[in-house]
Structure formats: structure tokens, C-alpha cells
Motif scaffolding. Structure first.
Motif, PDB file in Angstrom:
ATOM      1  N   ALA A 171       0.803  -1.225   0.000  1.00  0.00           N
ATOM      2  CA  ALA A 171       0.000   0.000   0.000  1.00  0.00           C
ATOM      3  C   ALA A 171       0.835   1.275   0.000  1.00  0.00           C
ATOM      4  O   ALA A 171       0.464   2.268  -0.635  1.00  0.00           O
ATOM      5  CB  ALA A 171      -0.958  -0.006   1.187  1.00  0.00           C
ATOM      6  N   VAL A 172       1.969   1.272   0.714  1.00  0.00           N
ATOM      7  CA  VAL A 172       2.730   2.522   0.812  1.00  0.00           C
ATOM      8  C   VAL A 172       3.288   2.973  -0.538  1.00  0.00           C
ATOM      9  O   VAL A 172       3.440   4.177  -0.779  1.00  0.00           O
ATOM     10  CB  VAL A 172       3.880   2.421   1.848  1.00  0.00           C
ATOM     11  CG1 VAL A 172       3.340   2.277   3.254  1.00  0.00           C
ATOM     12  CG2 VAL A 172       4.856   1.315   1.498  1.00  0.00           C
ATOM     13  N   LEU A 173       3.568   2.035  -1.446  1.00  0.00           N
ATOM     14  CA  LEU A 173       4.107   2.436  -2.744  1.00  0.00           C
ATOM     15  C   LEU A 173       3.019   3.066  -3.613  1.00  0.00           C
ATOM     16  O   LEU A 173       3.286   3.999  -4.377  1.00  0.00           O
ATOM     17  CB  LEU A 173       4.762   1.252  -3.454  1.00  0.00           C
ATOM     18  CG  LEU A 173       5.589   1.597  -4.703  1.00  0.00           C
ATOM     19  CD1 LEU A 173       6.635   2.676  -4.416  1.00  0.00           C
ATOM     20  CD2 LEU A 173       6.268   0.355  -5.274  1.00  0.00           C
ATOM     21  N   LEU A 174       1.801   2.576  -3.520  1.00  0.00           N
ATOM     22  CA  LEU A 174       0.699   3.228  -4.224  1.00  0.00           C
ATOM     23  C   LEU A 174       0.422   4.602  -3.618  1.00  0.00           C
ATOM     24  O   LEU A 174       0.150   5.572  -4.332  1.00  0.00           O
ATOM     25  CB  LEU A 174      -0.563   2.358  -4.185  1.00  0.00           C
ATOM     26  CG  LEU A 174      -0.710   1.329  -5.319  1.00  0.00           C
ATOM     27  CD1 LEU A 174       0.352   0.241  -5.205  1.00  0.00           C
ATOM     28  CD2 LEU A 174      -2.104   0.714  -5.311  1.00  0.00           C
ATOM     29  N   ALA A 175       0.500   4.679  -2.281  1.00  0.00           N
ATOM     30  CA  ALA A 175       0.304   5.955  -1.601  1.00  0.00           C
ATOM     31  C   ALA A 175       1.391   6.951  -1.988  1.00  0.00           C
ATOM     32  O   ALA A 175       1.119   8.134  -2.231  1.00  0.00           O
ATOM     33  CB  ALA A 175       0.288   5.739  -0.090  1.00  0.00           C
ATOM     34  N   CYS A 192      -2.038  16.731  -0.659  1.00  0.00           N
ATOM     35  CA  CYS A 192      -1.055  15.629  -0.768  1.00  0.00           C
ATOM     36  C   CYS A 192      -1.395  14.509   0.216  1.00  0.00           C
ATOM     37  O   CYS A 192      -1.330  13.322  -0.137  1.00  0.00           O
ATOM     38  CB  CYS A 192       0.354  16.148  -0.494  1.00  0.00           C
ATOM     39  SG  CYS A 192       1.023  17.235  -1.772  1.00  0.00           S
ATOM     40  N   ASP A 193      -1.765  14.874   1.427  1.00  0.00           N
ATOM     41  CA  ASP A 193      -2.090  13.872   2.455  1.00  0.00           C
ATOM     42  C   ASP A 193      -3.364  13.108   2.103  1.00  0.00           C
ATOM     43  O   ASP A 193      -3.454  11.893   2.325  1.00  0.00           O
ATOM     44  CB  ASP A 193      -2.234  14.546   3.817  1.00  0.00           C
ATOM     45  CG  ASP A 193      -0.906  15.026   4.382  1.00  0.00           C
ATOM     46  OD1 ASP A 193       0.140  14.605   3.860  1.00  0.00           O
ATOM     47  OD2 ASP A 193      -0.922  15.829   5.337  1.00  0.00           O
ATOM     48  N   ALA A 194      -4.358  13.819   1.562  1.00  0.00           N
ATOM     49  CA  ALA A 194      -5.604  13.153   1.169  1.00  0.00           C
ATOM     50  C   ALA A 194      -5.350  12.145   0.048  1.00  0.00           C
ATOM     51  O   ALA A 194      -5.883  11.032   0.060  1.00  0.00           O
ATOM     52  CB  ALA A 194      -6.638  14.182   0.728  1.00  0.00           C
ATOM     53  N   LEU A 195      -4.510  12.533  -0.903  1.00  0.00           N
ATOM     54  CA  LEU A 195      -4.192  11.627  -2.003  1.00  0.00           C
ATOM     55  C   LEU A 195      -3.324  10.464  -1.534  1.00  0.00           C
ATOM     56  O   LEU A 195      -3.422   9.348  -2.067  1.00  0.00           O
ATOM     57  CB  LEU A 195      -3.500  12.403  -3.125  1.00  0.00           C
ATOM     58  CG  LEU A 195      -4.449  13.303  -3.930  1.00  0.00           C
ATOM     59  CD1 LEU A 195      -3.676  14.272  -4.812  1.00  0.00           C
ATOM     60  CD2 LEU A 195      -5.386  12.459  -4.789  1.00  0.00           C
ATOM     61  N   TYR A 196      -2.476  10.703  -0.532  1.00  0.00           N
ATOM     62  CA  TYR A 196      -1.698   9.607   0.051  1.00  0.00           C
ATOM     63  C   TYR A 196      -2.638   8.566   0.669  1.00  0.00           C
ATOM     64  O   TYR A 196      -2.481   7.360   0.460  1.00  0.00           O
ATOM     65  CB  TYR A 196      -0.742  10.148   1.118  1.00  0.00           C
ATOM     66  CG  TYR A 196       0.187   9.094   1.697  1.00  0.00           C
ATOM     67  CD1 TYR A 196       1.445   8.878   1.139  1.00  0.00           C
ATOM     68  CD2 TYR A 196      -0.190   8.308   2.789  1.00  0.00           C
ATOM     69  CE1 TYR A 196       2.305   7.910   1.655  1.00  0.00           C
ATOM     70  CE2 TYR A 196       0.650   7.336   3.306  1.00  0.00           C
ATOM     71  CZ  TYR A 196       1.901   7.146   2.731  1.00  0.00           C
ATOM     72  OH  TYR A 196       2.743   6.175   3.248  1.00  0.00           O
ATOM     73  N   LYS A 197      -3.628   9.042   1.425  1.00  0.00           N
ATOM     74  CA  LYS A 197      -4.595   8.125   2.050  1.00  0.00           C
ATOM     75  C   LYS A 197      -5.372   7.354   0.989  1.00  0.00           C
ATOM     76  O   LYS A 197      -5.621   6.153   1.136  1.00  0.00           O
ATOM     77  CB  LYS A 197      -5.566   8.912   2.941  1.00  0.00           C
ATOM     78  CG  LYS A 197      -4.941   9.465   4.205  1.00  0.00           C
ATOM     79  CD  LYS A 197      -5.959  10.279   5.004  1.00  0.00           C
ATOM     80  CE  LYS A 197      -5.320  10.915   6.228  1.00  0.00           C
ATOM     81  NZ  LYS A 197      -6.299  11.783   6.956  1.00  0.00           N
ATOM     82  N   PHE A 198      -5.752   8.050  -0.073  1.00  0.00           N
ATOM     83  CA  PHE A 198      -6.448   7.379  -1.174  1.00  0.00           C
ATOM     84  C   PHE A 198      -5.600   6.243  -1.729  1.00  0.00           C
ATOM     85  O   PHE A 198      -6.067   5.111  -1.893  1.00  0.00           O
ATOM     86  CB  PHE A 198      -6.757   8.396  -2.279  1.00  0.00           C
ATOM     87  CG  PHE A 198      -7.121   7.776  -3.603  1.00  0.00           C
ATOM     88  CD1 PHE A 198      -8.371   7.219  -3.796  1.00  0.00           C
ATOM     89  CD2 PHE A 198      -6.210   7.750  -4.653  1.00  0.00           C
ATOM     90  CE1 PHE A 198      -8.708   6.644  -5.014  1.00  0.00           C
ATOM     91  CE2 PHE A 198      -6.535   7.180  -5.871  1.00  0.00           C
ATOM     92  CZ  PHE A 198      -7.795   6.623  -6.055  1.00  0.00           C
ATOM     93  N   GLY A 199      -4.329   6.528  -2.022  1.00  0.00           N
ATOM     94  CA  GLY A 199      -3.438   5.501  -2.562  1.00  0.00           C
ATOM     95  C   GLY A 199      -3.230   4.350  -1.601  1.00  0.00           C
ATOM     96  O   GLY A 199      -3.160   3.191  -2.011  1.00  0.00           O
ATOM     97  N   TYR A 200      -3.139   4.668  -0.311  1.00  0.00           N
ATOM     98  CA  TYR A 200      -2.912   3.628   0.695  1.00  0.00           C
ATOM     99  C   TYR A 200      -4.111   2.681   0.778  1.00  0.00           C
ATOM    100  O   TYR A 200      -3.956   1.453   0.757  1.00  0.00           O
ATOM    101  CB  TYR A 200      -2.652   4.274   2.057  1.00  0.00           C
ATOM    102  CG  TYR A 200      -2.232   3.293   3.125  1.00  0.00           C
ATOM    103  CD1 TYR A 200      -0.883   2.999   3.332  1.00  0.00           C
ATOM    104  CD2 TYR A 200      -3.172   2.636   3.921  1.00  0.00           C
ATOM    105  CE1 TYR A 200      -0.490   2.092   4.297  1.00  0.00           C
ATOM    106  CE2 TYR A 200      -2.791   1.725   4.886  1.00  0.00           C
ATOM    107  CZ  TYR A 200      -1.444   1.456   5.072  1.00  0.00           C
ATOM    108  OH  TYR A 200      -1.069   0.546   6.027  1.00  0.00           O
ATOM    109  N   MET A 201      -5.311   3.251   0.898  1.00  0.00           N
ATOM    110  CA  MET A 201      -6.521   2.418   0.987  1.00  0.00           C
ATOM    111  C   MET A 201      -6.696   1.584  -0.277  1.00  0.00           C
ATOM    112  O   MET A 201      -7.057   0.404  -0.222  1.00  0.00           O
ATOM    113  CB  MET A 201      -7.764   3.294   1.204  1.00  0.00           C
ATOM    114  CG  MET A 201      -7.720   4.186   2.416  1.00  0.00           C
ATOM    115  SD  MET A 201      -7.604   3.280   3.977  1.00  0.00           S
ATOM    116  CE  MET A 201      -7.648   4.653   5.147  1.00  0.00           C
TER     117      MET A 201
END
Length: 325
Positions: A171-175, A192-201
Motif C-alpha cells: 500500500a505505501v508504494l501506491l500511496a 497531498c495527504d488526502a491523495l496519500y490516504k487514497f493511494g494507501y486504501m
């Protein structure tokens, strides 16, 4: 905004250029081979889609960092295949089977270094942030792989253990991909943080889908032998949830099955699959994938973009969980 098809073409065209023209050829040929045999290219596509929320300028300052994500990912797969003793990848011989382990290890090392060269194309004012994000992510991916291997030697783990492991390994690499695109696009930290969470989930949903397909997918479409996770006693979502649902007698039966080796491959895979189906784990996994996908969409909504702006990311996320390989 670019269409999904245009983003796909950009990434595919760039992937075809990853042939490093240097000697010795048996060090660099495996890099071109690994990039040529394809893959979903999820990470660079996510990076470009995230960036495209903020900018239309698809120049080297975003293209090269996006490809750094793919080169790094392919490097991890070369080494993972050695650790998992996998003979095929995407329907082709793995690098260590086509060449040998020594070549595969060294070529993978070059790819990890090459990723940093590509990252250097990011705008100089945010390059330190990009490097720090990528480096921390790369370390986390290795931590996740170590946990994954450690867990193979344990009789069972908790669901929290599993989610922590795939959070690091996948998940962290997608985030990182979605956040990197936002960083290079000039987004504020909140976005940036919102998109990180999106990528992680989305990464969690992606990995559970991978677990599911390794057991219930079509081998010809999936590109590698079905049941590899079962044979390696991988602590997938399916296995962890099965142990959670088992009674004491069923746990003993499942533990005995996990002790079976390659000579009893067909028996082991079929018996474990029956456990999954009888205990309702197959359907539960399908529901869990959808639940994490919804969490990703909820996180994306926190970035406060207009619906027409996020449509491409939403469509791409949909394609990730509704796939056959």
C-alpha cells in the motif's frame, strides 16, 4: 485533462524505453526484459493521474519520477521471485530462471539505483521532499517483505498483523505514487495527504484482490501458477480470515495441510480452497475488497476536487479491484 487512455499510452511508451544501452549486456538485458514483459503499471499511472489533477504539463519533471516508481517496483519483483522461488511472472520465465540468481540480484540492484537517477528530474525546489518520500517508502516496502517472509514460519497471525504487513509491502508504494504526483504538481500538504490516504486504501484493496486471484483466478489470465501463496504458506487475507473462523478441530486440519510440500501440491491447494469456500471466506474477501475501495474513495473526496476532476482516478481505482490478473 488527459484521458485514461492517453495516460496509459504515455506510460507504455516510456516503459518501452527502459533499455539501458551499456555493458555488460547480461547485467542490463534483464532490465529491458523485465520492463518489456508488461504489468499493470499502476504506480506510474497513479502518479500521472494525481499530477494531472493540478497540471497539464507532462514534461520530464513528472514523467521520469513516475517511471522511477515503476523501475523500483520491477526491481522488487525480480528479488521477490527469487525469495518465493517463482518460475513465471506474467506468463514468462522470471529473471532468475531465464538467467540465474546472481544476475537477477545484480540487475535488480541496478534498477534500484536507476530509480534514484529518474527521481532527480523532479523540480529542484521540491526534490528533497520527493527523495525523502521515496526513500522512506522504499525502506517500508523492504520491511513489509521481511514481515511477509517471517510470517511464513508462523502457524497463524492476526488480521492486524496482516494489514500492517501489506500496508508496508504494497500500500505505501501506491500511496507514495499519488502523493508524489501531487507534490510535483504543486498541491498543498492537505491535498497531498488526502491523495496519500487514497493511494494507501486502494493499495490494501489491491493486495487483497491479488490474494484472491492467486487462489481463485484463471491461471492463463493471471500469468503465474494458481496456488503459489498456498504452497508457500503465505499469510494472505484468505488464510488469516480462515484461521479466525475455524474451530479447534478445523485449525488442526488446516495446520496439517500447511505442512504438505511440493510433491502434494494439487492436494494441498484443493483442500485449502475447500476450506475457504466452506467457511465463506471467498465471499468475505470479495466484500472486503469493496469495503477498502470505498475507503479509498472517501479519502479522495477529502482532497476537495470537483467530481469531474477525480473521475479518472475513480475509474482507475475501479479497474484495479475488478480485474482478472
Amino acid at each position: 485533462m488527459y484521458t485514461l487512455e492517453e495516460i496509459d499510452r504515455i506510460v507504455e511508451n516510456c516503459s518501452k524505453l527502459q533499455h539501458v544501452k551499456r555493458e555488460p549486456s547480461n547485467l542490463y538485458d534483464p532490465i529491458g526484459y523485465m520492463m518489456d514483459i508488461g504489468g499493470k503499471r499502476i504506480r506510474p499511472k497513479l502518479c500521472l493521474l494525481s499530477y494531472n489533477l493540478l497540471s497539464e504539463d507532462m514534461g520530464n519533471s513528472i514523467i521520469f519520477p513516475a517511471m522511477a516508481l515503476e523501475v523500483f517496483h520491477e526491481f522488487t519483483l525480480i528479488h521477490d521471485d527469487i525469495m518465493d522461488r517463482s518460475d513465471t511472472r506474467r506468463g514468462n520465465p522470471t529473471v532468475y530462471k531465464k538467467w540465474n540468481e546472481e544476475v537477477a540480484i545484480l540487475s535488480g540492484d541496478v534498477m534500484s539505483i536507476l530509480a534514484y537517477k529518474y527521481l532527480s528530474y523532479a523540480p529542484q525546489d521540491i526534490l528533497p521532499k520527493v527523495i525523502n518520500l521515496f526513500t522512506e517508502t522504499a525502506m517500508q516496502v523492504c520491511e513489509g517483505q521481511q514481515y511477509d517472509m517471517d510470517f511464513e514460519n508462523l502457524p497463524f497471525i492476526t488480521m492486524d498483523d496482516y494489514l500492517s504487513m501489506i500496508g508496508l509491502k504494497t500500500a505505501v508504494l501506491l500511496a507514495c505514487s499519488t502523493k508524489m504526483g501531487a507534490l510535483i504538481g504543486g498541491a498543498p500538504i492537505r491535498v497531498c495527504d488526502a491523495l496519500y490516504k487514497f493511494g494507501y486504501m486502494l493499495g490494501i484493496a489491491f493486495q487483497i484482490t491479488d490474494d484472491y486471484l492467486d487462489t481463485f483466478g484463471n491461471e492463463k489470465v493471471f500469468g503465474k501458477k494458481i496456488g503459489g501463496d498456498i504452497m508457500n504458506n503465505k499469510k494472505t487475507w484468505l488464510l488469516v480470515e480462515t484461521f479466525r473462523r475455524c474451530g479447534s478441530e478445523q485449525k488442526l486440519q488446516l495446520e496439517k495441510l500447511m505442512q504438505l510440500g511440493e510433491e502434494e501440491r494439487d492436494l494441498k491447494i484443493e483442500a485449502v480452497r475447500m476450506f475457504y469456500e466452506e467457511l465463506g471466506v471467498k465471499e468475505a474477501a470479495e466484500a472486503e475488497i469493496l469495503a477498502w475501495h470505498q475507503k479509498a474513495l472517501d479519502a479522495l473526496s477529502q482532497a476537495d476536487f470537483a467530481p469531474w476532476q477525480t473521475r479518472n482516478l475513480e475509474k482507475f481505482a475501479e479497474s484495479i479491484i475488478h480485474r482478472e490478473k
